[in-house]
Design a protein around this motif. Sequence first.
Motif, PDB file in Angstrom:
ATOM      1  N   GLU A 184       0.836  -1.196   0.000  1.00  0.00           N
ATOM      2  CA  GLU A 184       0.000   0.000   0.000  1.00  0.00           C
ATOM      3  C   GLU A 184       0.878   1.256   0.000  1.00  0.00           C
ATOM      4  O   GLU A 184       0.643   2.194  -0.754  1.00  0.00           O
ATOM      5  N   ARG A 185       1.897   1.235   0.831  1.00  0.00           N
ATOM      6  CA  ARG A 185       2.794   2.401   0.904  1.00  0.00           C
ATOM      7  C   ARG A 185       3.477   2.611  -0.450  1.00  0.00           C
ATOM      8  O   ARG A 185       3.571   3.725  -0.950  1.00  0.00           O
ATOM      9  N   TYR A 186       3.943   1.513  -1.045  1.00  0.00           N
ATOM     10  CA  TYR A 186       4.634   1.643  -2.342  1.00  0.00           C
ATOM     11  C   TYR A 186       3.698   2.243  -3.392  1.00  0.00           C
ATOM     12  O   TYR A 186       4.064   3.206  -4.074  1.00  0.00           O
ATOM     13  N   PHE A 187       2.476   1.687  -3.515  1.00  0.00           N
ATOM     14  CA  PHE A 187       1.588   2.174  -4.591  1.00  0.00           C
ATOM     15  C   PHE A 187       1.080   3.579  -4.289  1.00  0.00           C
ATOM     16  O   PHE A 187       0.858   4.363  -5.209  1.00  0.00           O
ATOM     17  N   ASP A 188       0.884   3.914  -3.003  1.00  0.00           N
ATOM     18  CA  ASP A 188       0.464   5.277  -2.663  1.00  0.00           C
ATOM     19  C   ASP A 188       1.497   6.303  -3.103  1.00  0.00           C
ATOM     20  O   ASP A 188       1.167   7.428  -3.450  1.00  0.00           O
ATOM     21  N   GLU A 189       2.756   5.915  -3.062  1.00  0.00           N
ATOM     22  CA  GLU A 189       3.827   6.851  -3.419  1.00  0.00           C
ATOM     23  C   GLU A 189       3.973   7.073  -4.922  1.00  0.00           C
ATOM     24  O   GLU A 189       4.670   7.981  -5.349  1.00  0.00           O
ATOM     25  N   GLN A 190       3.357   6.187  -5.716  1.00  0.00           N
ATOM     26  CA  GLN A 190       3.598   6.272  -7.178  1.00  0.00           C
ATOM     27  C   GLN A 190       2.744   7.375  -7.819  1.00  0.00           C
ATOM     28  O   GLN A 190       1.740   7.763  -7.322  1.00  0.00           O
TER      29      GLN A 190
END
Length: 341
Positions: free
Chosen positions: A335-341
Motif C-alpha cells: 500500500e505504501r509503495y503504490f500510494d507513493e507512485q
Amino acid sequence: MKKYSFSVMLLAMMLVIAACGEADETGGDAEGDDDQTEETGDDNGDGDEETAADWASDVTVLTGGEQGVYFPLGGAMAQIISDNVDDVAASGVSTGASVVNVNDIQDGMGELALVQNDIAYFAQEGMIMFDENLDGFSGIATLYPEVVQIVALEDSGIETVDDLEGKRVAVGDQGSGTEANASQILESHGITYDDINPEYMAFGDAAGGLQDGNLDAAFITAGTPTGAIESLQANRDIVIVSINQDAIDDLTSEYPYYTEFTVDGDTYGTEDATTVAVQAMLIASNDLPEDQVYEMTRAIFENLDVIEGTHARGADITIESAQDGMSIDLHPGAERYFDEQ
Ligand code: GLU
C-alpha cells in the motif's frame, strides 16, 4: 521472518514454556507479532518495531506446476528480489497452485505466493472450499488475466462443454484454482463430476495425457499462451472449447471475479474461443514486515523488463493496473509503495 529464525524462536518459546507452563503451538508463526522483538532477541527497547532482524532473509515464492505461468514468473520475481533487496535470498517453488498456496502461506510455509484473485477472495471470506476465514496474508498486486481454457484434441469431436459428459477430463491439480473453475463451469452447464471422469493433475501431465490418448479434455486456468498447451499443440491439432453465453452470464453474475474473455485464434492456431478469465495476483504473508514488503514490491516493479522477458504476460504487469481486480486487503508495505507512485 520468524520461520527462518525458528531455532531462536524455539529456544525463546521453551524458556517461555518453562516460565509460564503455557505454550502456543504455532510458535507465533501467524500470531504473537508483539513478541517478535523478544523472540529474535534484538529488542533494545528503542521502540523501533521493525529492525532488519525482523526481515525474512529467505523468501519462498509459492508458484504452480512447471508448465504453467506462475512457475516461470514466480522464479523471475524471486531472482529480482535476490538481486535487488539486500540480505534477502528468494526462491520459487513448484506447487499445486492457488488453493494450496493460500493454505501454505497461511501455515507459514511461504512468504510470497501467486494465486488467482477469486481463490484469494474465497480464502479471506472463508467460503466455497475454505471452511474458515484465512487472514495470514494480504495482497501486493494483480498481474495478468488467467484464462479458463478447455483444451481437447480436434479429432475428439468435443465442441461444447456439454460434450464433456462421459469423458475423461483433467480438472487441474488437487488444490488448484483451475479445479475450482472447472467445477463451477461444469455446474453452470448443468454437469457435475458424476457426469464426467475427473482426473486431478498438473498442466504438463494433462497435456501429456491428451497427447497419449489417455484423456479427452483438460481445464487449464493460466496466462496465455500456456506452455503446456503450446507443447501439445506442437504435436497435435487442438481445439479450445467455448463456454455457452448463458453460462458466461451466469458465472459473471454469480462469482464476482469472472470476466468474459476471448482466446484469440492466433494464440494456438485454433478458432477464437469465448470463455472466462480471472486475474493472477501476488500475495504476501502478514508475518512479513511492512518495510520488507515495500522493498520487495519496489524491486519487482522497478524490474518489470525481467519479468516480461520470462513470459509474454509479464507485459500486462504495470503499476497503473496493479490494483485492478484486487480482491483482498493490501499488505501495508505494498500500500505504501503504490500510494507513493
Ligand atoms: N491459476 C492456476 C491455478 O491456481 C495456476 C496457473 C499457473 O500455474 O500458471 O490453478
